[in-house]
Design an enzyme around this catalytic site. Structure first.
Site, mmCIF file in Angstrom:
data_model
loop_
_atom_site.group_PDB
_atom_site.id
_atom_site.type_symbol
_atom_site.label_atom_id
_atom_site.label_comp_id
_atom_site.label_asym_id
_atom_site.label_seq_id
_atom_site.Cartn_x
_atom_site.Cartn_y
_atom_site.Cartn_z
ATOM 1 C CE LYS A 295 -73.164 21.659 48.237
ATOM 2 N NZ LYS A 295 -74.029 22.075 49.217
ATOM 3 C CG ASP B 128 -74.339 25.267 47.629
ATOM 4 O OD1 ASP B 128 -74.239 25.384 48.640
ATOM 5 O OD2 ASP B 128 -73.627 26.354 46.813
ATOM 6 C CG ASN C 280 -80.231 32.217 49.285
ATOM 7 O OD1 ASN C 280 -81.559 33.379 49.326
ATOM 8 N ND2 ASN C 280 -80.363 31.239 49.691
HETATM 9 O O1 8G0 Z 1 -74.275 24.967 53.315
HETATM 10 C C1 8G0 Z 1 -75.729 23.938 53.478
HETATM 11 O O2 8G0 Z 1 -76.007 23.849 54.261
HETATM 12 C C2 8G0 Z 1 -77.102 23.942 52.385
HETATM 13 C C3 8G0 Z 1 -76.339 24.485 50.797
HETATM 14 C C4 8G0 Z 1 -77.579 24.858 49.659
HETATM 15 C C5 8G0 Z 1 -78.226 24.009 50.141
HETATM 16 C C6 8G0 Z 1 -78.152 23.255 51.058
HETATM 17 C C7 8G0 Z 1 -80.008 22.614 51.679
HETATM 18 O O3 8G0 Z 1 -80.196 21.160 51.510
HETATM 19 O O4 8G0 Z 1 -80.647 22.869 51.884
HETATM 20 C C8 8G0 Z 1 -77.528 23.072 52.687
#
Ligand code: 8G0
Length: 445
Positions: free
Chosen positions: A126, A166, A240
């Protein structure tokens, strides 16, 4: 057992002082996987849990950029590469003023288990920044993204670490980030997911988190011999995730009555429809971070400074941010007849809210319910590697299948002697075992 968990948590807190969100995320997992850990000497002797709580690598860097007035601005950037036992690090980038190392560590930690649950080969990571896009121009956002990627590009790659969006990072930001990566590295690879369709993005990725959460809820309801059709639903957020959930719920005949923003929540007794769902995208594109204009446009009620959990509903989907639903909120929901809380934001519920919800309604944890987002990101990686793209039907079917597998995993590991399913336990144990076995197999690394 409790004494050992306490001892483990005390040691962790001693090593990571002040990282309260990270401690909260770890504690929830430790409490539910401890029995499995304790019963497996191969895990214990390899110190698997201790290792899982220590990121493989953490980058923190300066992000300088020039605003529209010609002044220098400064933010802090991060990438936490948490666990690569089952695949390249994978997880989103969050640009939000609340971002700290602790927040990104909690998210990266949870991501490892979630990605494991998807059945796809993705490790956990992350990243992000404390950058606040509110009131910023498109050019300022672009310059910030370019500066951020100028540093981040040293640490990522299609087979190493694949970030995505995100909170605060959507299609526009991913486009700017991808452009800068390609310019510096001179390679066109699937280094980011959530890209535009024209340059390798997967169809259905924008909807995937919300759709997946609703598919998961369908399986939960089926266990209770119920269906989505006709249910009154409270959503929080208007980004989103909330948008994807609103459209799938509406398509399946549920009545969505709330969305929310930092300014308060909307109660729309008429329920959402296609036009209103489309308007959520417009609201977000303004960069104003408010939902109040919805009330004026569609004649709905707006409650300033309030959360949607006071509405009378059958199901609640927190879709905004961590700790947005506390114990009092959970009590109020249940008192008003709510039977299902589907955590769709990451750690959307406080630890107390989760404990209350497990006992008093049917509760799905985020790492199971919201895994559809990263699952379709995994499918985007596959499509990029093949230099091919699947149709909407193909991707949606794969997503629905993955969500049903995740539900089955929760049932497998979470069903108690009384026949009741503890989805928190099921998701944590299911996610843990695969990563733990891979780590044991790879030795002391
Ligand atoms: O929380 C998640 O699983 C998340 C959040 C934002 C992006 C992604 C991704 O890798 O597509 C996952």
């Amino acid at each position: 057992m409790e004494a050992k968990i306490k001892e483990f948590m005390e040691a962790l807190k001693g090593r990571t002082p002040g990282e309260i969100e990270f401690h909260q995320a770890v504690e929830e997992v430790i409490e539910t996987v401890w029995d499995v850990y304790d019963a497996n000497p191969k895990y214990k002797s390899a110190k698997i849990l201790e290792k899982m709580c220590e990121p493989e690598r953490t980058m923190m860097f300066r992000v300088p950029w020039i605003n529209d007035a010609g002044e220098v601005e400064l933010n802090r950037g991060y990438r936490v590469q948490f666990n690569s036992a089952i695949g390249p690090y994978k997880g989103g980038l969050r640009f939000h003023p609340s971002v700290t190392l602790s927040v990104l560590k909690f998210l990266g930690f949870e991501q490892t288990f979630k990605n494991s649950l998807t059945t796809l080969p993705m490790g956990g990571g992350k990243g992000g920044s404390d950058f606040n896009a509110k009131g910023r121009s498109d050019n300022e956002i672009m310059r910030f993204c370019q500066s951020f990627m100028t540093e981040l590009c040293k640490y990522i790659g299609a087979d190493t670490d694949v970030p995505a969006g995100d909170i605060g990072v959507g299609g526009r930001e991913i486009g700017y980030l991808f452009g800068q990566y390609k310019r510096i590295r001179n390679e066109f690879t699937g280094v980011l997911t959530g890209k535009g369709r024209e340059f390798g993005g997967s169809i259905v990725r924008p909807e995937a988190t919300g759709y997946g959460s609703v598919y998961f809820a369908q399986h939960m309801l089926a266990e209770q011999k119920e269906e989505i059709k006709g249910k009154r639903v409270a959503l929080s957020g208007f980004g989103n995730v909330s948008w994807g959930a609103a459209s799938k719920l509406t398509e399946l005949g549920a009545k969505v009555v709330t969305i929310s923003g930092p300014d308060g929540y909307i109660l729309d007794e008429a329920g959402f429809d296609a036009e209103k769902i489309e308007y959520m995208l417009e609201l977000r594109a303004t960069n104003n971070d408010v939902v109040a204009p919805y009330a004026e446009k569609f004649g709905a009620k707006f409650f300033a400074g309030k959360k949607p959990w006071e509405a009378k509903v059958d199901m609640a989907f927190p879709c905004a941010i961590q700790n947005e639903l506390n114990e009092d909120d959970a009590k109020q929901l249940v008192a008003n007849g709510c039977k299902y809380i589907i955590e769709t934001s990451n750690m959307g519920c406080t630890a107390e809210a989760v404990n209350y919800a497990i006992k008093n309604c049917v509760f799905a944890p985020g790492k199971a319910a919201n895994a559809g987002g990263v699952a379709v990101s995994g499918l985007e990686m596959s499509q990029n590697s093949m230099r091919y793209s699947w149709t909407a039907k193909e991707v949606d079917e794969k997503l629905a299948h993955i969500m049903s597998e995740i539900h089955a995993t929760c049932v497998k590991y979470g069903t108690g002697a009384d026949g009741k399913i503890n989805y928190v336990k099921g998701a944590n144990i299911g996610g843990f075992i695969k990563v733990a076995d891979a780590m044991v197999a790879q030795g002391c690394v």
